[in-house]
Design a protein around this motif. Structure first.
Motif, mmCIF file in Angstrom:
data_model
loop_
_atom_site.group_PDB
_atom_site.id
_atom_site.type_symbol
_atom_site.label_atom_id
_atom_site.label_comp_id
_atom_site.label_asym_id
_atom_site.label_seq_id
_atom_site.Cartn_x
_atom_site.Cartn_y
_atom_site.Cartn_z
ATOM 1 N N GLN A 148 2.228 0.548 -1.325
ATOM 2 C CA GLN A 148 1.619 1.881 -1.214
ATOM 3 C C GLN A 148 0.422 1.820 -0.284
ATOM 4 O OE1 GLN A 148 0.615 3.788 -4.995
ATOM 5 N NE2 GLN A 148 -1.356 4.317 -4.123
ATOM 6 N N TRP A 149 0.236 2.843 0.539
ATOM 7 C CA TRP A 149 -0.925 2.927 1.418
ATOM 8 C C TRP A 149 -1.160 4.372 1.824
ATOM 9 C CZ3 TRP A 149 3.838 1.537 3.151
ATOM 10 C CH2 TRP A 149 4.335 2.192 4.272
ATOM 11 N N ILE A 150 -2.297 4.620 2.450
ATOM 12 C CA ILE A 150 -2.625 5.931 2.998
ATOM 13 C C ILE A 150 -2.330 5.877 4.494
ATOM 14 C CG2 ILE A 150 -4.452 7.657 3.372
ATOM 15 C CD1 ILE A 150 -3.752 7.121 0.387
ATOM 16 N N LEU B 170 2.324 -7.497 7.565
ATOM 17 C CA LEU B 170 1.609 -6.315 7.132
ATOM 18 C C LEU B 170 0.141 -6.471 7.490
ATOM 19 C CD1 LEU B 170 1.620 -3.775 5.216
ATOM 20 C CD2 LEU B 170 1.280 -5.377 3.342
ATOM 21 N N THR B 171 -0.469 -5.438 8.036
ATOM 22 C CA THR B 171 -1.911 -5.442 8.267
ATOM 23 C C THR B 171 -2.546 -4.638 7.151
ATOM 24 O OG1 THR B 171 -1.583 -5.590 10.645
ATOM 25 C CG2 THR B 171 -3.744 -4.867 9.887
ATOM 26 N N VAL B 172 -3.448 -5.275 6.433
ATOM 27 C CA VAL B 172 -4.068 -4.684 5.254
ATOM 28 C C VAL B 172 -5.438 -4.131 5.623
ATOM 29 C CG1 VAL B 172 -4.962 -5.222 2.955
ATOM 30 C CG2 VAL B 172 -2.833 -6.267 3.736
ATOM 31 N N SER B 173 -5.752 -2.947 5.095
ATOM 32 C CA SER B 173 -7.088 -2.405 5.360
ATOM 33 C C SER B 173 -7.613 -1.624 4.158
ATOM 34 C CB SER B 173 -7.080 -1.507 6.593
ATOM 35 O OG SER B 173 -6.671 -0.204 6.284
ATOM 36 N N ARG B 174 -8.930 -1.591 4.072
ATOM 37 C CA ARG B 174 -9.590 -0.802 3.022
ATOM 38 C C ARG B 174 -9.369 0.682 3.278
ATOM 39 N NH1 ARG B 174 -11.820 -4.802 0.715
ATOM 40 N NH2 ARG B 174 -13.197 -6.331 1.603
ATOM 41 N N ASN B 175 -9.335 1.055 4.540
ATOM 42 C CA ASN B 175 -9.126 2.451 4.910
ATOM 43 C C ASN B 175 -7.766 2.953 4.418
ATOM 44 O OD1 ASN B 175 -9.960 4.845 6.179
ATOM 45 N ND2 ASN B 175 -8.823 4.329 8.021
ATOM 46 N N ALA B 176 -6.740 2.126 4.565
ATOM 47 C CA ALA B 176 -5.386 2.502 4.124
ATOM 48 C C ALA B 176 -5.167 2.233 2.640
ATOM 49 C CB ALA B 176 -4.347 1.751 4.944
ATOM 50 N N GLN B 177 -6.063 1.477 2.013
ATOM 51 C CA GLN B 177 -5.969 1.135 0.587
ATOM 52 C C GLN B 177 -4.604 0.519 0.251
ATOM 53 O OE1 GLN B 177 -7.093 4.585 -1.697
ATOM 54 N NE2 GLN B 177 -9.101 4.673 -0.765
ATOM 55 N N THR B 178 -4.205 -0.462 1.042
ATOM 56 C CA THR B 178 -2.918 -1.124 0.877
ATOM 57 C C THR B 178 -2.824 -1.756 -0.506
ATOM 58 O OG1 THR B 178 -3.092 -1.650 3.232
ATOM 59 C CG2 THR B 178 -1.301 -2.698 1.990
ATOM 60 N N THR B 179 -1.817 -1.343 -1.284
ATOM 61 C CA THR B 179 -1.692 -1.750 -2.685
ATOM 62 C C THR B 179 -0.250 -2.103 -3.006
ATOM 63 O OG1 THR B 179 -3.518 -0.274 -3.278
ATOM 64 C CG2 THR B 179 -2.069 -0.961 -5.068
ATOM 65 N N ILE B 180 -0.068 -3.105 -3.862
ATOM 66 C CA ILE B 180 1.248 -3.456 -4.405
ATOM 67 C C ILE B 180 1.299 -2.946 -5.837
ATOM 68 C CG2 ILE B 180 2.735 -5.372 -5.166
ATOM 69 C CD1 ILE B 180 2.676 -5.059 -2.143
ATOM 70 N N LYS B 181 2.398 -2.290 -6.189
ATOM 71 C CA LYS B 181 2.595 -1.816 -7.560
ATOM 72 C C LYS B 181 3.843 -2.477 -8.135
ATOM 73 C CE LYS B 181 0.728 2.803 -7.579
ATOM 74 N NZ LYS B 181 1.087 4.205 -7.785
ATOM 75 N N THR B 182 3.741 -2.910 -9.386
ATOM 76 C CA THR B 182 4.903 -3.392 -10.124
ATOM 77 C C THR B 182 5.040 -2.514 -11.357
ATOM 78 O OG1 THR B 182 3.689 -4.987 -11.497
ATOM 79 C CG2 THR B 182 4.451 -5.748 -9.327
#
Length: 143
Positions: free
Chosen positions: A34-36, A96-108
């Motif tokens: 999940q991301w923005i 994957l490029t992870v950023s605080r702006n996009a709030q990159t998150t993994i959900k299970t």
């Protein structure tokens, strides 16, 4: 001796997140990324499953059409305000490029893992399916 051999020889499939200096393991067979979205500023979700030694993108879910939206997926009817699209695409690995702006998150099914809290801003993460021995899993970093 038999127990030690069991730990060294028994291999289990895991989703591996490689942060360069560190590796983390996710034992679950499926997860949601999940991301923005950077342009539309809307939540985007992709649903993945283990498929042998590959990652299978089964579905994506987003609010608006825009940059990066797949055009070849089958639209799934829904009433939740999102466009659901069936994908069915396999990947040997994902960068994957992870950023605080996009709030990159993994959900299970039972947790949320904010990847952006594990890395610096705009750092790459490689996601793969790896078969590791039970010993490495027990002593390794788990998300």
């Amino acid at each position: 001796m038999i127990v030690l051999l069991f730990f060294l020889l028994w291999r289990i499939p895991v989703v591996q997140f490689d942060f360069g200096e560190e590796r983390y393991y996710l034992k679950e067979k499926s997860f949601t990324l999940q991301w923005i979205h950077s342009v539309e500023k809307e939540e985007w979700l992709e649903f993945y499953e283990q498929d042998g030694n590959k990652l299978l993108l089964t579905e994506t879910k987003f609010k608006t059409y825009g940059a990066g939206v797949p055009s070849d997926g089958e639209i799934i009817s829904s009433e939740d305000g999102y466009v659901h699209m069936k994908i069915g695409r396999s990947f040997a690995d994902m960068n994957l490029t992870v950023s605080r702006n996009a709030q990159t998150t993994i959900k299970t099914s039972d947790k949320e893992i904010p990847l952006y809290q594990y890395t610096g801003d705009y750092e790459p993460v490689t996601i793969t399916i790896e078969f590791i021995d039970l010993w490495d899993y027990v002593r390794g970093n788990k998300l």
